[in-house]
Design a protein around this motif. Structure first.
Motif, mmCIF file in Angstrom:
data_model
loop_
_atom_site.group_PDB
_atom_site.id
_atom_site.type_symbol
_atom_site.label_atom_id
_atom_site.label_comp_id
_atom_site.label_asym_id
_atom_site.label_seq_id
_atom_site.Cartn_x
_atom_site.Cartn_y
_atom_site.Cartn_z
ATOM 1 N N ASN A 24 0.829 -1.213 0.000
ATOM 2 C CA ASN A 24 0.000 0.000 0.000
ATOM 3 C C ASN A 24 0.863 1.262 0.000
ATOM 4 O O ASN A 24 0.559 2.232 -0.693
ATOM 5 C CB ASN A 24 -0.951 0.005 1.197
ATOM 6 N N LEU A 28 0.643 4.249 -2.724
ATOM 7 C CA LEU A 28 0.238 5.588 -2.286
ATOM 8 C C LEU A 28 1.333 6.616 -2.523
ATOM 9 O O LEU A 28 1.059 7.749 -2.917
ATOM 10 C CB LEU A 28 -0.152 5.552 -0.803
ATOM 11 N N SER A 213 -6.256 10.789 3.752
ATOM 12 C CA SER A 213 -6.435 9.743 2.733
ATOM 13 C C SER A 213 -7.298 10.164 1.545
ATOM 14 O O SER A 213 -6.835 10.193 0.403
ATOM 15 C CB SER A 213 -7.071 8.497 3.365
ATOM 16 N N VAL A 232 -6.179 4.710 4.148
ATOM 17 C CA VAL A 232 -5.720 4.053 2.917
ATOM 18 C C VAL A 232 -4.504 3.144 3.147
ATOM 19 O O VAL A 232 -4.350 2.138 2.474
ATOM 20 C CB VAL A 232 -5.381 5.056 1.786
ATOM 21 N N GLU A 237 -10.080 2.407 0.739
ATOM 22 C CA GLU A 237 -9.976 3.626 -0.057
ATOM 23 C C GLU A 237 -10.947 4.711 0.329
ATOM 24 O O GLU A 237 -10.787 5.855 -0.034
ATOM 25 C CB GLU A 237 -10.208 3.298 -1.541
ATOM 26 N N SER A 238 -12.000 4.342 1.001
ATOM 27 C CA SER A 238 -13.011 5.351 1.252
ATOM 28 C C SER A 238 -13.698 5.119 2.568
ATOM 29 O O SER A 238 -13.847 3.992 3.022
ATOM 30 C CB SER A 238 -14.043 5.316 0.135
ATOM 31 N N GLY A 245 -14.466 3.463 -4.459
ATOM 32 C CA GLY A 245 -13.225 4.212 -4.524
ATOM 33 C C GLY A 245 -12.672 4.207 -5.933
ATOM 34 O O GLY A 245 -13.404 3.991 -6.902
#
Ligand SMILES: *Cc1c(COP(=O)(O)O)cnc(C)c1O
Length: 389
Positions: A24, A28, A213, A232, A237-238, A245
């Motif tokens: 991740n 990101l 995020s 995140v 994601e959301s 997301g």
């Protein structure tokens, strides 16, 4: 396998996939605009994932900074091998200046009077506290209230940046409703106004940041020069449940599992658990799970949530107790599979966490961060299983 993980994995445990965390971080980091720094949010026991292991992993993955909610969390990190910058996002008593300096914590400053006290305390011990100035552009929580037409905040900030006990490294704000573009854009505009106004007063900062995020994902022009990554990082994601997301390919980091402690045949019309809120409509097979609200499973999900056993969805029946809850496994048995004590039930995985957050009328952050210390964290790294406190 160590004795302690054997014990943990005989009841209820959380598998924390540090490889997923690393995956991740890579994804990101790739989203950030050129040169923007990466801050990993580790507050609240790293959203239930275990603060020390997560912080060490983020440091190893090259995070530029970590964030905590309190000085105590920052000290814990420092005493356990974390050497990269740590930003304390919450308010701290200026009387803690000595500890803040000793442990090299960067402190958010949200108020002029507190800034002056913090500076005074730092001067008394011949030190400077590194600070990030917090601006309230619309969150209505902490920070200097920003008004485009009244430059009281700008004057105060300019003055505090000159205080001899403070080193004003950064400035930041926080979005109240990152899923809502109109309001968020108004916050971004105010933050830009703050940067510009202060710059005209000769005050500039080495680091400015705004987006957490959802903010980083949705507003590339609001990355400034650091992104603050919380939810995140942990694979979601959301905060809007059910929202798919932008499909970044993040991997969930935590899976909570329990080992079924008993499977019992109960007759139709029998009631299950406290308050007799569930009356069985048929002869049933009920699995007892050694997890309850004192492990962090929300009691409000009684008779609402599901778990997965043998990969199949099974409903929780009756009230969630302090240390146990019951799941209906009749359908699995009817399909010809045997379910027995010792089998594993998945309590929280990505799908269940999202579903639970929605059913609890809450958010993913809350479901994850409420997994309590009684649930032993078992860390998976380089696809090996290991135990760490
Ligand atoms: C908790 C927090 C974050 C992280 O938020 P996510 O939505 O989890 O990314 C970022 N900034 C501040 C100020 C916070 O309090």
């Amino acid at each position: 396998m160590s004795e302690i993980s054997k014990i943990a994995m005989s009841r209820t445990w959380a598998e924390i996939d540090l490889d997923a965390l690393e995956h991740n971080v890579k994804i990101l980091r790739g989203l950030l605009r050129n040169g923007a720094k990466f801050l990993g949010v580790c507050k609240a026991n790293a959203y239930g994932h275990g603060m020390l292991a997560v912080a060490r992993k983020l440091q190893e993955c090259g995070a530029d900074m970590l964030a905590v909610a309190s000085v105590a969390e920052g000290i814990e990190l420092r005493e356990n091998g974390v050497t990269i910058p740590i930003l304390c996002l919450g308010q701290s008593d200026p009387e803690l200046a000595e500890l803040i300096c000793k442990y090299g914590i960067t402190q958010a400053v949200e108020d002029f009077e507190n800034a002056k006290l913090l500076s005074q305390r730092a001067i008394e011990i011949n030190r400077k506290v590194k600070i990030h100035v917090k601006i309230d552009t619309g969150m209505g929580r902490i920070g200097f209230f920003w008004d485009k037409h009244d430059h009281k905040a700008a004057t105060e900030i300019a003055e505090l940046c000159k205080l001899p006990g403070l080193d004003a490294e950064g400035i930041f704000t926080h979005f109240a409703d990152a899923d809502e573009p109109h309001y968020t854009e108004s916050q971004i505009e105010k933050f830009n106004d703050a940067l510009e106004t202060l710059s005209k007063l000769g005050v500039t900062f080495r680091i400015s940041h705004a987006a957490a995020s959802v903010g980083v994902l949705k507003y590339p022009h609001a990355h400034f020069n650091m992104g603050r990554f919380g939810l995140v990082l942990y694979g979601y994601e959301s905060t809007e449940n059910g929202n798919e997301g932008s499909n970044l390919g993040l991997r969930p980091v935590m899976t909570v599992k329990s080992r079924i402690s008993a499977v019992r045949k109960l007759p139709a019309n029998y009631t299950v658990s406290y308050g007799r809120t569930c009356k069985l409509s048929r002869d049933s097979l009920i699995a007892v799970l050694p997890i309850g609200y004192a492990d962090g499973f929300p009691r409000i999900l009684s008779n609402k949530a599901n778990v997965k056993i043998h990969g199949k969805i099974c409903p929780i029946v009756g009230r969630v107790c302090m240390d146990m809850m019951m799941a209906d496994v009749t359908d699995i048995a009817n399909s010809g599979e045997s379910v027995k004590a010792g089998d594993i039930a998945v309590i929280f995985d990505e799908e269940l966490v999202k579903d639970d957050a929605r059913k609890a009328n809450s958010i993913i952050h809350e479901i994850l961060s409420q997994v309590l210390p009684r649930v032993t964290r078992v860390y998976v790294e380089n696809t090996n299983l290991r135990f760490k406190a």
